[in-house]
Design a protein around this motif. Sequence first.
Motif, PDB file in Angstrom:
ATOM      1  N   ALA A 105      -8.662   0.121  -5.195  1.00  0.00           N
ATOM      2  CA  ALA A 105      -8.175   1.447  -5.425  1.00  0.00           C
ATOM      3  C   ALA A 105      -9.030   2.573  -4.701  1.00  0.00           C
ATOM      4  N   GLN A 106     -10.555   2.406  -4.810  1.00  0.00           N
ATOM      5  CA  GLN A 106     -11.162   3.158  -3.860  1.00  0.00           C
ATOM      6  C   GLN A 106     -11.122   2.868  -2.380  1.00  0.00           C
ATOM      7  N   ASP A 108      -7.986   2.234  -0.932  1.00  0.00           N
ATOM      8  CA  ASP A 108      -6.703   2.850  -0.954  1.00  0.00           C
ATOM      9  C   ASP A 108      -6.855   4.513  -0.765  1.00  0.00           C
ATOM     10  N   ALA A 109      -7.601   4.702  -1.847  1.00  0.00           N
ATOM     11  CA  ALA A 109      -7.775   6.079  -1.784  1.00  0.00           C
ATOM     12  C   ALA A 109      -8.671   6.984  -0.768  1.00  0.00           C
ATOM     13  N   TRP A 110      -9.395   6.362  -0.147  1.00  0.00           N
ATOM     14  CA  TRP A 110     -10.564   6.970   0.696  1.00  0.00           C
ATOM     15  C   TRP A 110     -10.276   6.582   2.076  1.00  0.00           C
TER      16      TRP A 110
END
Lengths: 374, 111
Positions: A105-106, A108-110
């Motif tokens: 998730a991190q 994908d987000a950053w």
Amino acid sequence: MSTVHRLHEQASLGERFKSFALEQVAPHAHAHDSEQTFSVSVIEALKDQGYLGACLPAVAGGLGLDMTAYGSLCEALGHACTSARNLLTVHDMVVHTVAEWGSPAQRDAWLPVLARGERIAAFALTERSAGSDARGIETEARETGSGFVLNGSKSWITFGQIAGLFLVFARTGDAISAFIVESERNGVEVAPIKDMLGARGSMLAQLSLTDCLVPKENMIGRRGKGYPHILTDALTLGRYTVAAGTAGLQRACLEASIGYVRQRKQFGKPIAEHQLIQRKIAAMATDAAAGKLLVEEAGRHLDAGHPRALAQVAMAKLFTTRAAFRAASEAVQIHGANGCSADYPVNRHLRDAKILEIIEGTNEIQEIIISRYA
Amino acid sequence: MEVTKEHDKSGNKNTKTGISSFSSKKEDVTAQVKQFLVKATRIEAISDDEELFRPGFLNSLLATQLVMFVEKQFGIEVVGPELSMDNFGTVERIADFVANKLETRESWDPS
């Protein structure tokens, strides 16, 4: 891919990086130094080329360069402007950390955001009383129901003035953890630091965190993994970029000196014909060649995931930064009074070279690392 | 955008192993740890029961790298109290520790 093909491809990439640095970065280097700022147009050019995500795989929005090719990019930028290479260093230390230690998730987000340069990232480790010994970090992250509350102050944060995101190392109980802190969060304050000796375009800042709440999802890696795991990993990459960039600075000192000694005449002939000058040029040229080889060897170790990569990188950083300081000092000597004026780049090179012996672990720290693997 | 790099369940840097039995797990771990140590220290051979933390052999930097290697290579998490000589003192103890961790994980999560 055959070895010949790979070498040909690397050479071609190297030429592309050199052209870019010469045309898009070098013209701004003097202004970066004298005005203590960094050109927006250079950042835009780095973004356009995809260089802010140089090491990331294409699927994450990056160029997917291996460490050897990435070293060539850093070398080209370091030849043109130490602050431009500094930008890549701190940004990529964060990119690398999220890529290697972040959750899906991190990532994908950053990662796409960072690769596109929508946010510049900065590495917030150093404090007034903690640097190479990260165990002395006093910034605290206190766990609450909704996340972590950060309090503390970070010093000498390269590109902290324009960073949209910080990787902050903070104490969580007895251990150190790493957190993503967006610059717009409540409790984040950035104060510019001016008048440094060198790398004056690197927009250094003091970062203060006062009751700054970040969600649990902003912790990178597991709790307590910040030191030594994440930090060692990130610093190894950072040191490699500094070493590669410094090999570029060695080349810049050599080229500036060769250009000068060929046109400067004393006693009726170019000073290039004086043997004491030839000796200086020979030493600079030999050091530049040796520095380049050490950087390439470190790149190969990193690409292979070799356990001795840490030491190989430390050797490259130690050698290139020492040699660059020698080369810059001799370049100023060769230029005489001209070299002491701001009209000649060797003035800037000398001041930048001293910084490079200190950042991302002083050379004394590199010596400790090397000795432990000797 | 889906960033596809695989990640293990412990949040470590990743990879996976596909080893079927405890003894083959142990054998595999032994071989890989030895290979790592030989490369890292440039010592030609390391026996299974050799003390790794004797004076002049593994220092703190190499110890950190060894733990990082074990976590990454086998996709396991080493938590504080597990960082002990009982688990990391020799190649054999490392192999036992890792193989046990892998076994335990599989017994809880057969997938």
